[in-house]
Design an enzyme around this catalytic site. Sequence first.
Site, PDB file in Angstrom:
ATOM      1  CE  LYS A 269      49.109  -0.218  -2.875  1.00 37.30           C
ATOM      2  NZ  LYS A 269      49.379   1.163  -2.438  1.00 37.30           N
TER       3      LYS A 269
ATOM      4  NE  ARG B 199      51.379   7.938  -0.618  1.00 35.59           N
ATOM      5  CZ  ARG B 199      51.146   6.810  -1.307  1.00 35.59           C
ATOM      6  NH1 ARG B 199      50.551   5.787  -0.706  1.00 35.59           N
ATOM      7  NH2 ARG B 199      51.487   6.705  -2.568  1.00 35.59           N
TER       8      ARG B 199
ATOM      9  N   PRO C 244      53.713   1.257  -5.164  1.00 38.20           N
ATOM     10  CG  PRO C 244      54.369  -0.951  -5.494  1.00 38.20           C
ATOM     11  CD  PRO C 244      54.650   0.254  -4.636  1.00 38.20           C
ATOM     12  CD  GLU C 245      48.190   3.183  -7.671  1.00 40.07           C
ATOM     13  OE1 GLU C 245      47.153   2.656  -7.243  1.00 40.07           O
ATOM     14  OE2 GLU C 245      48.571   4.309  -7.326  1.00 40.07           O
TER      15      GLU C 245
ATOM     16  CG  ASN D 143      48.228   9.015  -3.450  1.00 36.55           C
ATOM     17  OD1 ASN D 143      47.299   9.061  -2.649  1.00 36.55           O
ATOM     18  ND2 ASN D 143      48.912  10.091  -3.801  1.00 36.55           N
TER      19      ASN D 143
END
Length: 285
Positions: A51, A251, A2-3, A165
Site C-alpha cells: 500500500k 476494521r 486503500p486496497e 478490508n
Amino acid sequence: MPEGDTVWLAAERMRTALAGATLRRGEFRLPQLAALDLTGATVTEVVPRGKHLLLRLADGRTLRTHFRMDGSWHIYRPGTRWRGGPAHDVRIVLATDEWECVGYRLHDVEFVPTSEEDRLVGHLGPDILGPDWDLEEALRRLRGHPDEQVGVAILDQRNLAGIGNLYKVESLFLAGVHPWARVADVDERLAPLVERAQRLMRANLGHPEQSTTGDLRRGSDHWVYGRTGKPCRRCRTPILMGDQGPHLQERVTCWCPRCQAARSPVDPQARTGEPGRPRPVATPR
C-alpha cells in the site's frame, strides 16, 4: 485504507505522467519538507509496494507516500483546475511540461536513498500484486501465527502486502471461511484463500471500480462487503457485521453466518445493521 490494486493503479498513472521526465516544479507543503525543492530532478520510475507508493529519482533518492484513509494523487494537464479538494489539503506538487501530479492528504511522506528503501518497506511481506510475489513465503508467515484470527492475519501487511478490508471480507466469503476462525483451524484453506484474493485484485487492475462479483453496477459489485442486513446472494441469510482487530485498529467485517459457518466455536460481536444493538453470535459447524 486503500486496497493494493488502488495503489497499483495510482502508480501506473503516475509512472505514465512522470517516468523519464524532468520536474519543472517539485513542491512540498509539509512542515518537515517545506524547504525541499525537486525542480530539475528526473523521475526514473514509480512503483507500488503493498500500500506504499515509491517514486524513484535519477539522483538515487526515493520518495515514499502512503494514502492511509484519505490520501490520493490527482493528475492534471497544466492549466486545468485542480479538483481533488481544498488547497490546504495539497501536500505535494510534482509537475512536468505535460502533467501536474497533485498529492492530497498524503501520509508517511519521506525521502531516503533508494538503496535504503528497506528502512520504509522492508518489514512488509510478499506483495500480492508484485512481480516477486511468493505464495509459499506468505503462507509461512501466516502459519507463524496459528492462534490469530484469519481475518486479522491476512490484513497484517507483515504477512503479505496489499490486501485491504474489501478483498479480505470478499475472499473469506468466497472461500467459505469465517473471519474469526483461527489460522490453524483453516490451514488447508489458506492457500486457496490467498490465491482467491489475488485473482480478485488482478481482475480489477486497470480501472478504479472494484467488483468481486463480475458485475460493475453499484449495489451488485460485492458479495458481502457493505451489505450488512441484506440477504446473502447465495443462501438469503442476512449478512452480519462486526468490528475485528486490535483495539483502536478495528476494521468493519461482514460475513454470512451460514455460508461461512465456523468449524470451531467463535464469538464475534455481530450486528445485522441496527446501530447500537450488537449481539454475540457463535456459529460452530
